[in-house]
Write a protein that holds these residues in place. Structure first.
Motif, PDB file in Angstrom:
ATOM      1  N   CYS A  77       0.816  -1.207   0.000  1.00 42.62           N
ATOM      2  CA  CYS A  77       0.000   0.000   0.000  1.00 42.62           C
ATOM      3  C   CYS A  77       0.853   1.262   0.000  1.00 42.62           C
ATOM      4  N   ARG A  83      -0.931   3.584  -6.169  1.00 44.26           N
ATOM      5  CA  ARG A  83      -1.860   4.705  -6.061  1.00 44.26           C
ATOM      6  C   ARG A  83      -2.640   4.836  -7.363  1.00 44.26           C
ATOM      7  N   THR A  88      -6.747   1.568  -4.193  1.00 44.56           N
ATOM      8  CA  THR A  88      -6.621   2.848  -3.497  1.00 44.56           C
ATOM      9  C   THR A  88      -7.532   2.925  -2.274  1.00 44.56           C
ATOM     10  N   CYS A  91      -6.223   0.582   0.419  1.00 43.65           N
ATOM     11  CA  CYS A  91      -4.985   1.113   1.001  1.00 43.65           C
ATOM     12  C   CYS A  91      -5.237   2.349   1.850  1.00 43.65           C
ATOM     13  N   SER A  92      -6.188   3.162   1.469  1.00 44.28           N
ATOM     14  CA  SER A  92      -6.509   4.349   2.264  1.00 44.28           C
ATOM     15  C   SER A  92      -6.900   3.965   3.684  1.00 44.28           C
TER      16      SER A  92
END
Length: 98
Positions: A77, A83, A88, A91-92
């Motif tokens: 991540c 990204r 995304t 991973c956020s």
């Protein structure tokens, strides 16, 4: 003829190193990491891995991973190459679990 052979050898040398960089991105992990249901499938509501679970369930899924798996997920991540991909949103959330 000698110049042609030298040029061909030079191109072959650089083509091999470029290919090596593209296959693993320097991380040693599979480029399909985030599409692997065995690793991240528990963060999603179904097999299509299109909808993330609620935050509480995602945290429980993260905590259920082994230490090595959590470290690998965090590392993936954090890599800029991930990204802007389908990962995304995952991973956020995952990057907040430190």
């Amino acid at each position: 003829m000698k110049r042609t052979l030298i040029a061909a050898a030079f191109c072959a040398a650089f083509a091999g190193s470029a290919f090596a960089q593209q296959t693993d991105g320097g991380s040693g992990a599979s480029p399909d990491y985030f599409s692997d249901p065995a690793m991240v499938g528990t963060f999603y509501t179904d097999d299509t891995m299109a909808t993330l679970r609620p935050v509480e369930e995602m945290r429980a899924a993260y905590d259920a991973l082994g230490e090595d798996e959590r470290a690998a997920l965090q590392q993936q991540c954090e890599q800029e190459a991930n990204r802007g991909t389908d990962a995304t949103a995952l991973c956020s959330e995952v990057t907040t679990y430190q």
